[in-house]
Design an enzyme around this catalytic site. Structure first.
Site, short mmCIF file in Angstrom:
data_model
loop_
_atom_site.label_atom_id
_atom_site.label_comp_id
_atom_site.label_asym_id
_atom_site.label_seq_id
_atom_site.Cartn_x
_atom_site.Cartn_y
_atom_site.Cartn_z
CG ASP A 65 25.12 -21.20 18.84
OD1 ASP A 65 24.15 -21.33 19.59
OD2 ASP A 65 25.10 -21.49 17.62
CD GLU A 85 23.71 -24.81 22.50
OE1 GLU A 85 22.50 -25.08 22.54
OE2 GLU A 85 24.35 -24.74 21.43
C1 AAO Z 1 16.08 -21.92 11.83
C2 AAO Z 1 14.84 -22.71 11.49
C3 AAO Z 1 15.23 -24.00 10.77
C4 AAO Z 1 16.05 -23.67 9.53
C5 AAO Z 1 17.25 -22.86 9.95
C6 AAO Z 1 18.11 -22.42 8.79
O1 AAO Z 1 14.12 -23.00 12.68
O2 AAO Z 1 14.03 -24.68 10.40
O3 AAO Z 1 16.48 -24.87 8.91
O4 AAO Z 1 16.82 -21.69 10.64
O5 AAO Z 1 17.35 -21.65 7.92
C7 AAO Z 1 18.33 -21.34 16.55
C8 AAO Z 1 16.95 -21.95 16.46
C9 AAO Z 1 16.76 -22.73 15.19
C10 AAO Z 1 17.11 -21.88 13.98
C11 AAO Z 1 18.58 -21.50 14.16
C12 AAO Z 1 19.12 -20.68 13.00
O6 AAO Z 1 16.74 -22.79 17.58
O7 AAO Z 1 15.38 -23.11 15.10
O8 AAO Z 1 16.90 -22.61 12.79
O9 AAO Z 1 18.70 -20.69 15.34
O10 AAO Z 1 18.36 -19.54 12.81
C13 AAO Z 1 20.58 -28.62 18.63
C14 AAO Z 1 22.01 -28.12 18.78
C15 AAO Z 1 22.12 -26.90 19.65
C16 AAO Z 1 21.10 -25.82 19.26
C17 AAO Z 1 19.72 -26.47 19.33
C18 AAO Z 1 18.62 -25.48 18.96
O11 AAO Z 1 22.85 -29.15 19.27
O12 AAO Z 1 23.42 -26.38 19.51
O13 AAO Z 1 19.67 -27.56 18.41
N1 AAO Z 1 21.21 -24.62 20.08
C19 AAO Z 1 21.99 -23.45 19.60
C20 AAO Z 1 21.31 -22.14 19.93
C21 AAO Z 1 20.05 -22.00 19.11
C22 AAO Z 1 20.42 -21.90 17.63
C23 AAO Z 1 21.58 -22.73 17.26
C24 AAO Z 1 22.30 -23.46 18.17
C25 AAO Z 1 22.08 -22.59 15.89
O14 AAO Z 1 21.09 -22.06 21.31
O15 AAO Z 1 19.29 -20.87 19.50
O16 AAO Z 1 19.29 -22.34 16.84
O17 AAO Z 1 22.99 -21.49 15.90
C26 AAO Z 1 18.77 -33.17 20.50
C27 AAO Z 1 20.26 -32.94 20.53
C28 AAO Z 1 20.61 -31.49 20.66
C29 AAO Z 1 19.85 -30.67 19.63
C30 AAO Z 1 18.35 -30.92 19.85
C31 AAO Z 1 17.48 -30.07 18.93
O18 AAO Z 1 18.21 -32.92 21.79
O19 AAO Z 1 20.81 -33.63 21.63
O20 AAO Z 1 22.00 -31.34 20.46
O21 AAO Z 1 20.16 -29.29 19.82
O22 AAO Z 1 18.12 -32.30 19.62
O23 AAO Z 1 17.58 -30.52 17.64
C32 AAO Z 1 15.39 -35.06 24.02
C33 AAO Z 1 16.83 -35.55 23.96
C34 AAO Z 1 17.74 -34.41 23.56
C35 AAO Z 1 17.29 -33.93 22.24
C36 AAO Z 1 15.90 -33.38 22.46
C37 AAO Z 1 15.30 -32.71 21.27
O24 AAO Z 1 15.23 -34.13 25.08
O25 AAO Z 1 17.21 -36.04 25.22
O26 AAO Z 1 19.09 -34.81 23.51
O27 AAO Z 1 15.03 -34.44 22.85
O28 AAO Z 1 15.08 -33.64 20.25
#
Ligand code: AAO
Length: 512
Positions: A212, A248
């Site tokens: 992750d 990931e």
């Molecule tokens: C939760 C709450 C938060 C709080 C946090 C702590 O929602 O508000 O602050 O708790 O209390 C999952 C959930 C999160 C959750 C987290 C912890 O999705 O909502 O937060 O558990 O409970 C990035 C990362 C990627 C991650 C993804 C969700 O790079 O690694 O965000 N995925 C993994 C897991 C996921 C998990 C975590 C990681 C954490 O699969 O389930 O989170 O362990 C851009 C970047 C990406 C980035 C995205 C989203 O993407 O490139 O790297 O992913 O933004 O922020 C276009 C662009 C594209 C961009 C996208 C979105 O498409 O081309 O690049 O827009 O903006």
């Protein structure tokens, strides 16, 4: 000596890129949020008999318990310790699952959350799935143990300690992702604790790991803990087999961090795959299926032997992560089945099938405000069991896409055509396309608004074949459409644009 060198070379070539699936099994399924007891049963009663190679499981380690909102799925991405104790089950149940799945040749791939611990606002107490005490404010996790020294705070240079700019590789690796306390992976102590956790799992018999948030770790730091991993358990795997690693990393292009930065450690998730395939099958932006002729590296994707591919994942099926609105999911079943069918027929990448639960979606300004809802659960928060209906579908709001006939039969198709070349492409310059896999299988799609009626070269031996989309072969007959392949390999296909599933697939194991 020569043989020895060859073996060493083979080992170097494969190692962490090799999924370790049993020979003839070519896909894994993500049983998102399933209980270990249900997965054990599913391996025995369904996955093994239908040729699935393995299961990606939800994180098995202790996590924070969040009650506002009520038990969101994402609490499992906030570790408290590396004890095997979650809503999916305890360590005994985990061991039982791994043993029973391994014994029927279906291997377990663990979602390893090792970049961080819980969020900074997680509070202090024992609100964790095993009851371990922690204090997020002081960065104390005595059940590991980790303390303030083990986090990256000093290294991060942003004003609030958060990632603010995805184009700054230092921020992405050294600052907090959505406030999650960021482990200092440059420290040998932290690397050792992570390796100890992963080796505990390897000792139980798992075959590999999804890592992750890999984008948020330095590839070299990851390599340091991956190098500490043991070989796989020799009760089920060959001597010297390495854990399968897939990282990931969301790389849709346009950011400073590239998927290729991580190839040294193992495979990487190819997020362009589902985003583009969804756009094509939805026929958005002038895309059409004809353009899929050079699908794969030709579309700017990473090399096939480095890619882990999927149509949707647990994040982007609900608007988290990346991919956007084009992502196809079970909510659009007709198009979804075509996309998954295309993925499983096409040779590119190592394939993962998604298996979801239903939740009450509620869109406000284009965003699903219920994107947090956790798995089907009882009032005390415990996860509901996966019940099986008489017609083999799942109950209790488990969607079980992997049990949909069309998807399950395409998992089998991929096994049958494994290693065969991509051949006999045909298209109508619009959204009717067909291709074969050597002399083992052939698939035809009609995603246009008019009927398809064509005689095509299939490359298959003459005979009567059962379409495995509208039905399958049972005994000596087909439950769906039959396709007649002539002595010259040609066959006539007719697919109505209003068919329930506007595609047809045949393979040599479904020949009468
Ligand atoms: C939760 C709450 C938060 C709080 C946090 C702590 O929602 O508000 O602050 O708790 O209390 C999952 C959930 C999160 C959750 C987290 C912890 O999705 O909502 O937060 O558990 O409970 C990035 C990362 C990627 C991650 C993804 C969700 O790079 O690694 O965000 N995925 C993994 C897991 C996921 C998990 C975590 C990681 C954490 O699969 O389930 O989170 O362990 C851009 C970047 C990406 C980035 C995205 C989203 O993407 O490139 O790297 O992913 O933004 O922020 C276009 C662009 C594209 C961009 C996208 C979105 O498409 O081309 O690049 O827009 O903006």
């Amino acid at each position: 000596m020569r043989i020895f060198l060859l073996l060493v070379a083979a080992e170097l070539c494969w190692a962490q890129y090799n999924p370790n699936t049993k020979s003839g099994r070519t896909s894994i399924v993500h049983l998102f949020e399933w209980r270990w007891a249900d997965i054990a049963l599913e391996c025995e009663r369904y996955l093994a008999p239908n040729g699935f190679g393995g299961v990606q499981i939800s994180p098995p380690n202790e996590n924070i318990v969040i009650t506002n909102p009520w038990r969101p799925w994402w609490e499992r991405y906030q570790p408290i310790s590396y004890k095997l104790c979650t809503r999916s089950g305890n360590e005994d149940e985990f061991r039982d699952m791994v043993t029973r799945c391994n014994n029927v040749g279906v291997y377990i791939y663990v979602d390893a959350v090792v970049n961080h611990m819980c969020g900074s606002a997680g509070g202090a107490g024992t609100h964790s799935t095993c009851g371990s005490y922690f204090n997020a404010g002081n960065e104390e996790f005595p059940a590991v143990p980790y303390s303030g020294w083990d986090f990256n705070d000093g290294k991060c240079k942003t004003s609030n300690g958060e990632i603010q700019d995805y184009n700054d590789i230092y921020q992405v690796r050294d600052c907090r992702l959505v406030s999650l306390l960021d482990l200092a992976l440059e420290k040998d102590y932290v690397r050792s604790k992570i390796a100890e956790y992963m080796n505990h799992l390897i000792g139980i018999g798992v075959a590999g790991f999804r890592i992750d948030a890999s984008k948020h770790m330095w590839p070299g730091d990851m390599k340091a803990f991956l190098d500490k991993l043991n070989n796989l358990h020799t009760k089920w795997f060959p001597e010297g087999a390495r854990p399968f690693i897939f990282q990931e990393v969301i790389d849709l292009g346009g950011e400073a961090i590239k998927a290729s930065d991580y190839f040294v450690n193992g495979r990487v998730t190819e997020f362009k795959y589902g985003a583009k395939l969804g756009t094509v099958i939805r026929r958005w932006n002038g895309e059409k299926m004809t353009y899929l002729k050079n699908w794969g590296e030709g579309w700017g994707f990473m090399p096939s032997d480095r890619a882990l591919v999927f149509v949707d994942n647990h994040d982007n099926q609900r608007g988290h992560g990346a991919g956007g609105a084009s992502i196809l999911t079970f909510w659009d079943p007709r198009l979804y089945k075509m996309a998954v069918g295309f993925m499983l027929a096409h040779p590119y990448g190592f394939t993962r099938v998604m298996s979801s639960y239903r939740w009450s979606r509620w869109f406000e300004n284009g965003k699903d405000v219920n994107d947090w809802i956790g798995p089907p659960s009882n009032s005390d928060g415990s996860t509901k069991t996966v019940t099986i209906n008489p017609d083999t579908t799942c109950g209790n709001d488990w969607v079980c896409e992997h049990r949909w006939r069309q998807i399950r039969n395409m998992v089998i198709f991929r096994n049958v055509v494994d290693g065969q070349a991509f051949t006999n492409w045909w298209d109508n310059n619009s959204n009717q396309v067909a291709f074969g896999r050597g002399n083992k299988g052939f698939i035809v799609f009609n995603n246009d608004d008019w009927n398809l009626s064509e005689t095509l070269q299939t490359g298959l031996p003459a005979g009567t074949y059962c379409d495995v989309i509208s039905g399958q072969k049972e005994g000596n007959s087909c439950t769906g459409i039959q396709i007649q392949v002539n002595g010259d390999g040609r066959a006539y296909f007719q697919i109505s644009n209003s068919a329930e599933d506007p595609f047809v697939a045949i393979h040599v194991n479904a020949k009468l």
